[in-house]
Motif scaffolding. Structure first.
Motif, PDB file in Angstrom:
ATOM      1  N   ILE A  44      38.264  39.525  45.498  1.00  0.00           N
ATOM      2  CA  ILE A  44      38.184  40.981  45.581  1.00  0.00           C
ATOM      3  C   ILE A  44      37.599  41.398  46.929  1.00  0.00           C
ATOM      4  CG2 ILE A  44      37.001  43.014  44.625  1.00  0.00           C
ATOM      5  CD1 ILE A  44      37.378  41.648  41.838  1.00  0.00           C
ATOM      6  N   GLU A  45      36.589  40.678  47.396  1.00  0.00           N
ATOM      7  CA  GLU A  45      35.996  40.982  48.703  1.00  0.00           C
ATOM      8  C   GLU A  45      37.027  40.808  49.824  1.00  0.00           C
ATOM      9  OE1 GLU A  45      32.592  39.122  51.594  1.00  0.00           O
ATOM     10  OE2 GLU A  45      32.157  39.189  49.451  1.00  0.00           O
ATOM     11  N   LEU A  46      37.775  39.725  49.785  1.00  0.00           N
ATOM     12  CA  LEU A  46      38.820  39.504  50.783  1.00  0.00           C
ATOM     13  C   LEU A  46      39.903  40.575  50.678  1.00  0.00           C
ATOM     14  CD1 LEU A  46      40.141  37.802  52.994  1.00  0.00           C
ATOM     15  CD2 LEU A  46      41.191  36.430  51.175  1.00  0.00           C
ATOM     16  N   ALA A  47      40.304  40.891  49.458  1.00  0.00           N
ATOM     17  CA  ALA A  47      41.350  41.902  49.259  1.00  0.00           C
ATOM     18  C   ALA A  47      40.921  43.262  49.794  1.00  0.00           C
ATOM     19  CB  ALA A  47      41.709  41.996  47.777  1.00  0.00           C
ATOM     20  N   SER A  48      39.621  43.554  49.733  1.00  0.00           N
ATOM     21  CA  SER A  48      39.162  44.846  50.247  1.00  0.00           C
ATOM     22  C   SER A  48      39.392  44.954  51.746  1.00  0.00           C
ATOM     23  CB  SER A  48      37.684  45.063  49.916  1.00  0.00           C
ATOM     24  OG  SER A  48      36.864  44.222  50.695  1.00  0.00           O
ATOM     25  N   LYS A  49      39.491  43.811  52.426  1.00  0.00           N
ATOM     26  CA  LYS A  49      39.718  43.796  53.872  1.00  0.00           C
ATOM     27  C   LYS A  49      41.196  43.756  54.244  1.00  0.00           C
ATOM     28  CE  LYS A  49      35.392  41.332  54.493  1.00  0.00           C
ATOM     29  NZ  LYS A  49      34.777  40.047  54.774  1.00  0.00           N
ATOM     30  N   ILE A  50      42.026  43.164  53.399  1.00  0.00           N
ATOM     31  CA  ILE A  50      43.418  42.947  53.807  1.00  0.00           C
ATOM     32  C   ILE A  50      44.459  43.750  53.029  1.00  0.00           C
ATOM     33  CG2 ILE A  50      42.918  40.662  54.738  1.00  0.00           C
ATOM     34  CD1 ILE A  50      44.199  39.442  52.243  1.00  0.00           C
ATOM     35  N   LEU A  51      44.094  44.244  51.856  1.00  0.00           N
ATOM     36  CA  LEU A  51      45.062  45.047  51.093  1.00  0.00           C
ATOM     37  C   LEU A  51      45.150  46.451  51.675  1.00  0.00           C
ATOM     38  CD1 LEU A  51      44.666  44.582  47.218  1.00  0.00           C
ATOM     39  CD2 LEU A  51      46.659  44.115  48.611  1.00  0.00           C
ATOM     40  N   VAL A  52      46.346  46.966  51.738  1.00  0.00           N
ATOM     41  CA  VAL A  52      46.531  48.347  52.173  1.00  0.00           C
ATOM     42  C   VAL A  52      46.113  49.283  51.032  1.00  0.00           C
ATOM     43  CG1 VAL A  52      48.417  47.747  53.738  1.00  0.00           C
ATOM     44  CG2 VAL A  52      48.944  48.423  51.400  1.00  0.00           C
ATOM     45  N   PRO A  53      45.788  50.549  51.350  1.00  0.00           N
ATOM     46  CA  PRO A  53      45.489  51.491  50.277  1.00  0.00           C
ATOM     47  C   PRO A  53      46.641  51.523  49.265  1.00  0.00           C
ATOM     48  CG  PRO A  53      44.911  52.442  52.391  1.00  0.00           C
ATOM     49  CD  PRO A  53      45.647  51.147  52.673  1.00  0.00           C
TER      50      PRO A  53
ATOM     51  N   LEU B 252      51.887  36.599  25.120  1.00  0.00           N
ATOM     52  CA  LEU B 252      52.715  36.568  23.914  1.00  0.00           C
ATOM     53  C   LEU B 252      51.911  36.260  22.649  1.00  0.00           C
ATOM     54  CD1 LEU B 252      55.856  34.727  25.316  1.00  0.00           C
ATOM     55  CD2 LEU B 252      55.593  37.163  24.851  1.00  0.00           C
ATOM     56  N   ASN B 253      50.747  35.649  22.821  1.00  0.00           N
ATOM     57  CA  ASN B 253      49.871  35.348  21.683  1.00  0.00           C
ATOM     58  C   ASN B 253      48.815  36.423  21.477  1.00  0.00           C
ATOM     59  OD1 ASN B 253      51.055  32.803  20.963  1.00  0.00           O
ATOM     60  ND2 ASN B 253      50.169  32.001  22.853  1.00  0.00           N
ATOM     61  N   ASN B 254      48.996  37.551  22.140  1.00  0.00           N
ATOM     62  CA  ASN B 254      48.099  38.702  22.049  1.00  0.00           C
ATOM     63  C   ASN B 254      46.689  38.409  22.562  1.00  0.00           C
ATOM     64  OD1 ASN B 254      48.045  41.464  21.545  1.00  0.00           O
ATOM     65  ND2 ASN B 254      46.994  41.167  19.597  1.00  0.00           N
ATOM     66  N   LYS B 255      46.601  37.496  23.539  1.00  0.00           N
ATOM     67  CA  LYS B 255      45.329  37.195  24.186  1.00  0.00           C
ATOM     68  C   LYS B 255      45.323  37.854  25.557  1.00  0.00           C
ATOM     69  CE  LYS B 255      44.600  32.779  21.920  1.00  0.00           C
ATOM     70  NZ  LYS B 255      44.337  31.354  22.109  1.00  0.00           N
ATOM     71  N   GLU B 256      44.156  38.368  25.947  1.00  0.00           N
ATOM     72  CA  GLU B 256      44.043  38.980  27.268  1.00  0.00           C
ATOM     73  C   GLU B 256      44.296  37.900  28.314  1.00  0.00           C
ATOM     74  OE1 GLU B 256      40.192  40.862  27.353  1.00  0.00           O
ATOM     75  OE2 GLU B 256      40.874  42.482  26.043  1.00  0.00           O
ATOM     76  N   ARG B 257      45.316  38.102  29.152  1.00  0.00           N
ATOM     77  CA  ARG B 257      45.709  37.037  30.067  1.00  0.00           C
ATOM     78  C   ARG B 257      45.868  37.489  31.515  1.00  0.00           C
ATOM     79  NH1 ARG B 257      44.171  32.826  29.000  1.00  0.00           N
ATOM     80  NH2 ARG B 257      45.135  32.822  26.981  1.00  0.00           N
ATOM     81  N   ILE B 258      46.200  38.745  31.745  1.00  0.00           N
ATOM     82  CA  ILE B 258      46.409  39.267  33.098  1.00  0.00           C
ATOM     83  C   ILE B 258      45.564  40.523  33.251  1.00  0.00           C
ATOM     84  CG2 ILE B 258      48.104  40.253  34.726  1.00  0.00           C
ATOM     85  CD1 ILE B 258      48.754  37.378  34.165  1.00  0.00           C
ATOM     86  N   ILE B 259      44.997  40.692  34.435  1.00  0.00           N
ATOM     87  CA  ILE B 259      44.344  41.959  34.749  1.00  0.00           C
ATOM     88  C   ILE B 259      44.872  42.420  36.096  1.00  0.00           C
ATOM     89  CG2 ILE B 259      42.327  40.928  35.875  1.00  0.00           C
ATOM     90  CD1 ILE B 259      40.667  43.196  34.482  1.00  0.00           C
ATOM     91  N   LYS B 260      45.054  43.723  36.204  1.00  0.00           N
ATOM     92  CA  LYS B 260      45.568  44.269  37.451  1.00  0.00           C
ATOM     93  C   LYS B 260      44.800  45.520  37.820  1.00  0.00           C
ATOM     94  CE  LYS B 260      49.363  46.552  35.029  1.00  0.00           C
ATOM     95  NZ  LYS B 260      50.807  46.765  34.987  1.00  0.00           N
ATOM     96  N   GLY B 261      44.762  45.791  39.096  1.00  0.00           N
ATOM     97  CA  GLY B 261      44.100  46.992  39.598  1.00  0.00           C
ATOM     98  C   GLY B 261      44.735  47.421  40.899  1.00  0.00           C
ATOM     99  N   ILE B 262      44.521  48.678  41.252  1.00  0.00           N
ATOM    100  CA  ILE B 262      45.062  49.238  42.490  1.00  0.00           C
ATOM    101  C   ILE B 262      43.899  49.595  43.399  1.00  0.00           C
ATOM    102  CG2 ILE B 262      46.404  51.119  43.493  1.00  0.00           C
ATOM    103  CD1 ILE B 262      47.955  51.261  40.851  1.00  0.00           C
ATOM    104  N   LYS B 263      43.996  49.143  44.665  1.00  0.00           N
ATOM    105  CA  LYS B 263      42.954  49.451  45.639  1.00  0.00           C
ATOM    106  C   LYS B 263      42.921  50.955  45.877  1.00  0.00           C
ATOM    107  CE  LYS B 263      41.424  48.442  50.293  1.00  0.00           C
ATOM    108  NZ  LYS B 263      41.775  47.814  51.554  1.00  0.00           N
ATOM    109  N   ASN B 264      41.747  51.540  45.745  1.00  0.00           N
ATOM    110  CA  ASN B 264      41.602  52.985  45.848  1.00  0.00           C
ATOM    111  C   ASN B 264      41.847  53.483  47.254  1.00  0.00           C
ATOM    112  OD1 ASN B 264      41.137  55.530  44.829  1.00  0.00           O
ATOM    113  ND2 ASN B 264      38.940  55.402  45.049  1.00  0.00           N
ATOM    114  N   GLU B 265      41.236  52.873  48.240  1.00  0.00           N
ATOM    115  CA  GLU B 265      41.417  53.326  49.622  1.00  0.00           C
ATOM    116  C   GLU B 265      41.640  52.163  50.527  1.00  0.00           C
ATOM    117  OE1 GLU B 265      38.685  56.181  51.126  1.00  0.00           O
ATOM    118  OE2 GLU B 265      38.207  56.871  49.137  1.00  0.00           O
TER     119      GLU B 265
END
Length: 85
Positions: A29-38, A72-85
């Motif tokens: 997440i720290e690295l993504a804050s530097k390289i992901l576009v808004p 498919l087994n109804n277990k939490e498996r993926i999480i996603k988020g969008i960089k705010n800025e």
């Protein structure tokens, strides 16, 4: 843990210190804050027990539209988020 997972994944990817189970997510997440576009998207495959704490970490790190996706087994498996800025 399933034998096929132990055979094909490096130990560093499977085992983290009990005192900081989100250590690798935090680093990414720290690295993504530097390289992901808004509005850039970040996706993780997760251990089903880490959905809530990782969701909170993403939200406090400035991500929006944080969503946990069940497998498919109804277990939490993926999480996603969008960089705010």
């Amino acid at each position: 843990m399933a034998g096929n997972v132990l055979c094909h994944e490096p130990p560093e990817a499977l085992f983290v210190p009990d005192s900081d189970p989100l250590i690798y997510y935090r680093a990414i997440i720290e690295l993504a804050s530097k390289i992901l576009v808004p509005r850039g998207k970040l996706y993780f495959e997760i251990n089903e027990a880490m959905g809530k704490p990782l969701s909170e970490l993403l939200l406090t790190s400035g991500y929006t539209s944080v969503e946990i996706v069940n497998d498919l087994n109804n277990k939490e498996r993926i999480i996603k988020g969008i960089k705010n800025e």
